[in-house]
Motif scaffolding. Structure first.
Motif, PDB file in Angstrom:
ATOM      1  N   ARG A 149       0.832  -1.199   0.000  1.00 21.67           N
ATOM      2  CA  ARG A 149       0.000   0.000   0.000  1.00 21.67           C
ATOM      3  C   ARG A 149       0.873   1.258   0.000  1.00 21.67           C
ATOM      4  O   ARG A 149       0.573   2.231  -0.693  1.00 21.67           O
ATOM      5  N   GLU A 186       0.674   4.191  -2.853  1.00 17.68           N
ATOM      6  CA  GLU A 186       0.414   5.595  -2.550  1.00 17.68           C
ATOM      7  C   GLU A 186       1.523   6.488  -3.095  1.00 17.68           C
ATOM      8  O   GLU A 186       1.253   7.580  -3.611  1.00 17.68           O
ATOM      9  N   GLU A 218      -7.928   0.089  -5.577  1.00 15.93           N
ATOM     10  CA  GLU A 218      -7.448   1.068  -4.594  1.00 15.93           C
ATOM     11  C   GLU A 218      -7.242   2.473  -5.130  1.00 15.93           C
ATOM     12  O   GLU A 218      -7.169   3.419  -4.347  1.00 15.93           O
TER      13      GLU A 218
END
Length: 236
Positions: free
Chosen positions: A95, A99, A133
């Protein structure tokens, strides 16, 4: 031990060509702890080509334990380092890496870094839930991030975020918000590839846009989806 000691000395104090050779060629003849330490040393080398080579080596050797160092390289002052770090972040499948790749889609100084981030996100989509996501970032305040995520979703042939993109186009159509033409065109193409027939009523608004790229995207959408309003969109 002597071999590692000598490499460590060269990594710390050697000339850039020597440091670059170490980063480019470090492999199985160096044990894991030594390998990690050498790359950490070289990641702070003054020469940006050496730092870029470290980023590439982390990817080549699949050293996920060096994610923190790679994230730091992705914030390097030199675009060449950020670009190679963006490519290498694909090895992390985390993650935090996703990002950072999204942030790099809006890199303020380097189109190469932005393109590398998009390419990497597309590449890892088969092994990491990129499509699921990235939706939370589509309305990012950074215009380059929005543009590159539209491009990404177009490449992924994604329909997951059609409603979000359509809503943004609707707002632009209603209040003439200051979105860049290149972004509008990319959003329309993403909706077309995503099979969003419901977008046609908003797309009509852009059929006479001043920008040729936007008008071309509208025509692409009509050709792709063949909506009932297609004739009206192109002829009025």
């Amino acid at each position: 031990a002597h071999h590692y000691t000598r490499l460590s000395e060269l990594a710390a104090n050697g000339h850039p060509p020597v440091q670059l050779a170490i980063a480019d060629n470090i492999a199985g003849d160096v044990d894991e702890p030594a390998k990690l330490e050498l790359l950490r040393q070289l990641s702070a080398a003054p020469n940006p080509s050496v730092r870029a080579a470290v980023a590439a080596a982390i990817d080549r050797l699949q050293l996920t334990v060096l994610e923190r160092a790679l994230l730091a390289l992705s914030r390097d002052a030199k675009p060449i380092v950020r670009r190679d770090a963006a490519t290498s972040l694909g090895a992390m499948l985390s993650r935090r890496a996703l990002e950072r790749l999204v942030e790099l889609c809006g890199d303020p100084d380097s189109e190469l870094a932005r393109d590398a981030a998009v390419d990497t996100l597309e590449l890892i989509a088969g092994n990491y839930p990129v499509d699921a996501e990235v939706g939370e970032f589509i309305d990012n305040t950074n215009a380059d991030i929005r543009y590159n995520l539209y491009r990404l979703l177009d490449r992924l042939k994604s329909s997951r975020h059609n409603a979000i993109i359509r809503s943004r186009l609707h707002r632009i159509a209603q209040d003439h918000a200051g979105e860049r033409p290149i972004n509008i065109a990319a959003a329309i193409r993403a909706l077309a590839t995503g099979g969003d027939r419901d977008a046609a009523s908003d797309i009509i608004t852009f059929r006479k846009h001043d920008d040729g790229g936007v008008r071309e995207a509208v025509a692409y959408m009509v050709g792709k989806l063949k909506p009932a309003q297609g004739t009206q969109i192109l002829s009025n």
